[in-house]
Motif scaffolding. Structure first.
Motif, PDB file in Angstrom:
ATOM      1  N   GLY A 152       0.788  -1.222   0.000  1.00  0.00           N
ATOM      2  CA  GLY A 152       0.000   0.000   0.000  1.00  0.00           C
ATOM      3  C   GLY A 152       0.821   1.273   0.000  1.00  0.00           C
ATOM      4  O   GLY A 152       0.263   2.372  -0.133  1.00  0.00           O
ATOM      5  N   GLY A 153       2.163   1.170   0.172  1.00  0.00           N
ATOM      6  CA  GLY A 153       2.986   2.360   0.243  1.00  0.00           C
ATOM      7  C   GLY A 153       2.616   3.235   1.429  1.00  0.00           C
ATOM      8  O   GLY A 153       2.484   4.452   1.324  1.00  0.00           O
ATOM      9  N   ARG A 154       2.444   2.600   2.598  1.00  0.00           N
ATOM     10  CA  ARG A 154       1.964   3.313   3.779  1.00  0.00           C
ATOM     11  C   ARG A 154       2.799   2.951   5.007  1.00  0.00           C
ATOM     12  O   ARG A 154       3.537   1.967   5.028  1.00  0.00           O
ATOM     13  CB  ARG A 154       0.502   2.942   4.052  1.00  0.00           C
ATOM     14  CG  ARG A 154      -0.453   3.307   2.945  1.00  0.00           C
ATOM     15  CD  ARG A 154      -1.830   2.708   3.164  1.00  0.00           C
ATOM     16  NE  ARG A 154      -1.843   1.249   3.014  1.00  0.00           N
ATOM     17  CZ  ARG A 154      -2.951   0.499   3.077  1.00  0.00           C
ATOM     18  NH1 ARG A 154      -4.121   1.074   3.278  1.00  0.00           N
ATOM     19  NH2 ARG A 154      -2.879  -0.809   2.914  1.00  0.00           N
ATOM     20  N   ILE A 155       2.635   3.783   6.046  1.00  0.00           N
ATOM     21  CA  ILE A 155       3.187   3.494   7.362  1.00  0.00           C
ATOM     22  C   ILE A 155       2.017   3.455   8.341  1.00  0.00           C
ATOM     23  O   ILE A 155       1.176   4.361   8.359  1.00  0.00           O
ATOM     24  CB  ILE A 155       4.213   4.553   7.809  1.00  0.00           C
ATOM     25  CG1 ILE A 155       5.379   4.616   6.828  1.00  0.00           C
ATOM     26  CG2 ILE A 155       4.720   4.245   9.215  1.00  0.00           C
ATOM     27  CD1 ILE A 155       6.376   5.729   7.130  1.00  0.00           C
ATOM     28  N   TRP A 168      -1.076   5.812   9.545  1.00  0.00           N
ATOM     29  CA  TRP A 168      -0.341   7.006   9.968  1.00  0.00           C
ATOM     30  C   TRP A 168       0.065   7.890   8.792  1.00  0.00           C
ATOM     31  O   TRP A 168      -0.077   9.096   8.863  1.00  0.00           O
ATOM     32  CB  TRP A 168       0.907   6.608  10.765  1.00  0.00           C
ATOM     33  CG  TRP A 168       1.660   7.782  11.310  1.00  0.00           C
ATOM     34  CD1 TRP A 168       1.255   8.622  12.304  1.00  0.00           C
ATOM     35  CD2 TRP A 168       2.959   8.253  10.884  1.00  0.00           C
ATOM     36  NE1 TRP A 168       2.214   9.590  12.533  1.00  0.00           N
ATOM     37  CE2 TRP A 168       3.271   9.383  11.683  1.00  0.00           C
ATOM     38  CE3 TRP A 168       3.879   7.815   9.936  1.00  0.00           C
ATOM     39  CZ2 TRP A 168       4.467  10.088  11.537  1.00  0.00           C
ATOM     40  CZ3 TRP A 168       5.072   8.514   9.787  1.00  0.00           C
ATOM     41  CH2 TRP A 168       5.361   9.638  10.576  1.00  0.00           C
ATOM     42  N   ALA A 169       0.589   7.292   7.714  1.00  0.00           N
ATOM     43  CA  ALA A 169       1.087   8.127   6.622  1.00  0.00           C
ATOM     44  C   ALA A 169       1.105   7.368   5.308  1.00  0.00           C
ATOM     45  O   ALA A 169       1.291   6.148   5.271  1.00  0.00           O
ATOM     46  CB  ALA A 169       2.501   8.623   6.940  1.00  0.00           C
ATOM     47  N   ALA A 170       0.931   8.127   4.228  1.00  0.00           N
ATOM     48  CA  ALA A 170       1.104   7.618   2.868  1.00  0.00           C
ATOM     49  C   ALA A 170       1.653   8.756   2.030  1.00  0.00           C
ATOM     50  O   ALA A 170       1.420   9.931   2.322  1.00  0.00           O
ATOM     51  CB  ALA A 170      -0.215   7.123   2.286  1.00  0.00           C
ATOM     52  N   ASP A 171       2.423   8.399   1.007  1.00  0.00           N
ATOM     53  CA  ASP A 171       3.002   9.392   0.115  1.00  0.00           C
ATOM     54  C   ASP A 171       3.401   8.678  -1.167  1.00  0.00           C
ATOM     55  O   ASP A 171       3.776   7.489  -1.116  1.00  0.00           O
ATOM     56  CB  ASP A 171       4.242  10.034   0.766  1.00  0.00           C
ATOM     57  CG  ASP A 171       4.737  11.249   0.005  1.00  0.00           C
ATOM     58  OD1 ASP A 171       5.515  11.053  -0.972  1.00  0.00           O
ATOM     59  OD2 ASP A 171       4.367  12.375   0.352  1.00  0.00           O
ATOM     60  N   PRO A 172       3.332   9.351  -2.319  1.00  0.00           N
ATOM     61  CA  PRO A 172       3.771   8.698  -3.560  1.00  0.00           C
ATOM     62  C   PRO A 172       5.205   8.162  -3.477  1.00  0.00           C
ATOM     63  O   PRO A 172       5.517   7.141  -4.108  1.00  0.00           O
ATOM     64  CB  PRO A 172       3.645   9.816  -4.597  1.00  0.00           C
ATOM     65  CG  PRO A 172       2.563  10.697  -4.077  1.00  0.00           C
ATOM     66  CD  PRO A 172       2.726  10.679  -2.589  1.00  0.00           C
ATOM     67  N   GLU A 173       6.057   8.815  -2.687  1.00  0.00           N
ATOM     68  CA  GLU A 173       7.440   8.346  -2.563  1.00  0.00           C
ATOM     69  C   GLU A 173       7.532   7.037  -1.786  1.00  0.00           C
ATOM     70  O   GLU A 173       8.564   6.364  -1.803  1.00  0.00           O
ATOM     71  CB  GLU A 173       8.305   9.409  -1.875  1.00  0.00           C
ATOM     72  CG  GLU A 173       8.486  10.692  -2.662  1.00  0.00           C
ATOM     73  CD  GLU A 173       9.302  10.503  -3.923  1.00  0.00           C
ATOM     74  OE1 GLU A 173       9.912   9.429  -4.103  1.00  0.00           O
ATOM     75  OE2 GLU A 173       9.327  11.441  -4.747  1.00  0.00           O
ATOM     76  N   PHE A 174       6.457   6.658  -1.091  1.00  0.00           N
ATOM     77  CA  PHE A 174       6.464   5.431  -0.299  1.00  0.00           C
ATOM     78  C   PHE A 174       6.185   4.179  -1.131  1.00  0.00           C
ATOM     79  O   PHE A 174       6.083   3.079  -0.577  1.00  0.00           O
ATOM     80  CB  PHE A 174       5.416   5.507   0.820  1.00  0.00           C
ATOM     81  CG  PHE A 174       5.771   6.441   1.947  1.00  0.00           C
ATOM     82  CD1 PHE A 174       7.044   6.948   2.088  1.00  0.00           C
ATOM     83  CD2 PHE A 174       4.799   6.805   2.870  1.00  0.00           C
ATOM     84  CE1 PHE A 174       7.364   7.811   3.132  1.00  0.00           C
ATOM     85  CE2 PHE A 174       5.105   7.663   3.920  1.00  0.00           C
ATOM     86  CZ  PHE A 174       6.391   8.172   4.043  1.00  0.00           C
ATOM     87  N   GLY A 175       6.049   4.300  -2.432  1.00  0.00           N
ATOM     88  CA  GLY A 175       5.821   3.120  -3.247  1.00  0.00           C
ATOM     89  C   GLY A 175       6.939   2.104  -3.045  1.00  0.00           C
ATOM     90  O   GLY A 175       8.115   2.413  -3.218  1.00  0.00           O
ATOM     91  N   GLY A 176       6.592   0.884  -2.630  1.00  0.00           N
ATOM     92  CA  GLY A 176       7.596  -0.140  -2.361  1.00  0.00           C
ATOM     93  C   GLY A 176       8.350   0.079  -1.072  1.00  0.00           C
ATOM     94  O   GLY A 176       9.450  -0.457  -0.881  1.00  0.00           O
ATOM     95  N   ILE A 177       7.772   0.835  -0.133  1.00  0.00           N
ATOM     96  CA  ILE A 177       8.432   1.106   1.148  1.00  0.00           C
ATOM     97  C   ILE A 177       8.790  -0.204   1.842  1.00  0.00           C
ATOM     98  O   ILE A 177       8.066  -1.189   1.769  1.00  0.00           O
ATOM     99  CB  ILE A 177       7.521   1.984   2.033  1.00  0.00           C
ATOM    100  CG1 ILE A 177       8.289   2.522   3.241  1.00  0.00           C
ATOM    101  CG2 ILE A 177       6.275   1.218   2.459  1.00  0.00           C
ATOM    102  CD1 ILE A 177       7.484   3.530   4.053  1.00  0.00           C
ATOM    103  N   ASP A 178       9.923  -0.212   2.519  1.00  0.00           N
ATOM    104  CA  ASP A 178      10.429  -1.470   3.074  1.00  0.00           C
ATOM    105  C   ASP A 178      11.039  -1.263   4.450  1.00  0.00           C
ATOM    106  O   ASP A 178      10.383  -1.333   5.470  1.00  0.00           O
ATOM    107  CB  ASP A 178      11.449  -2.069   2.103  1.00  0.00           C
ATOM    108  CG  ASP A 178      11.722  -3.522   2.352  1.00  0.00           C
ATOM    109  OD1 ASP A 178      11.745  -3.916   3.528  1.00  0.00           O
ATOM    110  OD2 ASP A 178      11.918  -4.279   1.387  1.00  0.00           O
TER     111      ASP A 178
END
Length: 311
Positions: A152-155, A168-178
Motif C-alpha cells: 500500500g505504500g503506507r506506514i 499514519w502516513a502515505a506518500d507517492p514516494e512510499f511506493g515499495g516502502i520497506d
C-alpha cells in the motif's frame, strides 16, 4: 521485499584472550526451503530470524546452528514472517506476519516474549485497510511502533500501550516502502525496495506525519532493504537484488553508501552484533524464478562481515 544474525563479539574477544576456538562467522539454519527474510538481535547478542514458512529462529552467541524457536500454530497464528525486531525495553520480539501467496489469513504485527517465546499480543491491520504487506518495523523513543506496508505504500502506527494499529502516513514516494529505522536523534528514515530510494520522514511535534525528503545517495542502490540503526546517523542496510550489505551515513539530505559485503544471494536484512553485521542469505530467486522454483536451494545460512568503525 525485505528478506534478512547473531552475535559473537563477546565470544570473539574472549577467544582472542584465552586462545579458545575461533569466533563463529557463519550460522546454518535447520530445515528446508526456509527463505529467511528479516533478522534482529537483542542486547545479549542473541539473534532472531524469521522465515517464509512462519518459523522463527533463535541463535545463542557462539552457536553455529539455528533451530526453530517459535513454530507457527493455531494459537500464535503465525503466517509467513517478514520483519522481526527485538525490543529490549519491553522484553518483546515484534514480528510482521503475512499470508504467503495463495494462503488464507491477514497481515498482523505480533509480539512474543524474548524470555520464552510465548505470544504476548496480536495486532491486526485495520479491516478497511485493503491489502497489506507488513514488511518491517521500528520503535520510537516513546515506545510507539511504526510498521511499513510495502503493497500500500503506507506506514501504520501502534501507540505505546495501545491495542490497534492505525493508518499514519502515505506518500507517492512510499511506493515499495520497506526498511524503517530511527536515528539516535529521533529522525525517522525509510527506504523503498522498488524505487531504490532512501528517505527522511518528517514527524510534527504532535506526532503527525509531515513531509518526505528523498536523500541524495553517494551511489545508486539496487533494492534497498532492512534498515537498522548503528548509532548516531549511521545505519546498516542491505540491497537484496544488488546482493550487498552497506553502511549508510546520513548528513542532512546526503547519504554516504559504503559497501561492506557483496555477491550475496539476496540479503534482505542485517543486524549488528559486537562489531559484525549478520545477514541471512535469502535465496529468494528460488521462490519466484520459474527456472529455479522446483530446484533445491540447499541449506540456508546467516553470514557475517566486520563493520568498519565510524570515521
Amino acid at each position: 521485499m525485505a528478506l534478512t544474525a547473531l552475535a559473537l563479539a563477546a565470544c570473539a574477544q574472549e577467544d582472542a584472550q584465552t586462545g579458545d576456538q575461533p569466533a563463529i562467522e557463519t550460522i546454518t539454519l535447520e530445515g528446508e526451503r526456509l527463505f529467511p527474510e528479516s533478522i534482529t538481535s537483542d542486547a545479549d547478542g542473541i539473534i532472531y530470524a524469521g522465515s517464509n514458512r512462519g518459523a522463527i529462529y533463535r541463535i545463542e552467541p557462539g552457536s553455529a546452528t539455528g533451530s526453530v524457536w517459535i513454530a507457527p500454530d493455531a494459537q500464535n497464528g503465525l503466517l509467513s514472517v517478514f520483519g522481526v525486531l527485538a525490543d529490549d525495553t519491553r522484553g518483546w520480539l515484534w514480528v510482521c506476519s503475512n499470508p504467503a501467496m495463495g494462503e488464507d489469513g491477514s497481515s498482523a504485527v505480533k509480539t512474543f516474549a524474548l524470555a520464552d517465546g510465548s505470544l504476548v499480543a496480536s495486532h491486526p491491520f485495520p479491516a478497511d485497510a485493503g491489502p497489506v504487506l507488513c514488511n518491517d518495523m521500528a520503535v520510537a523513543g516513546n515506545g510507539d511502533l511504526y510498521a511499513t506496508d510495502t503493497i500500500g505504500g503506507r506506514i501504520f502506527k501502534l501507540a505505546a500501550g495501545g491495542e490497534a494499529l492505525d493508518y499514519w502516513a502515505a506518500d507517492p514516494e512510499f511506493g515499495g516502502i520497506d526498511g524503517i529505522a530511527f536515528a539516535e536523534s529521533g529522525a525517522l528514515y525509510v527506504n523503498s525496495v522498488q524505487r531504490h530510494t532512501l528517505m527522511q520522514v518528517g514527524v510534527e511535534d504532535n506526532g503527525l506525519f509531515d513531509t518526505v525528503t528523498v536523500l541524495e545517495t553517494s551511489q545508486p542502490m539496487e533494492g534497498p532493504d532492512g534498515l537498522r540503526p548503528l548509532g548516531g546517523n549511521r545505519f546498516l542496510q542491505t540491497e537484496g537484488p544488488g546482493g550487498k550489505v552497506t553502511v549508510v551515513t546520513i548528513d542532512g539530505t546526503a547519504a554516504q553508501i559504503d559497501v561492506i559485503a557483496q555477491g550475496i544471494d539476496y540479503p534482505s536484512s542485517a543486524t549488528a552484533v559486537n562489531g559484525r553485521a549478520w545477514y541471512p542469505v535469502g535465496k529468494i530467486t528460488y521462490l519466484f524464478d520459474p527456472a529455479l522454483r522446483e530446484q533445491d536451494p540447499g541449506p540456508f545460512t546467516i553470514e557475517s562481515t566486520p563493520i568498519p568503525e565510524a570515521e
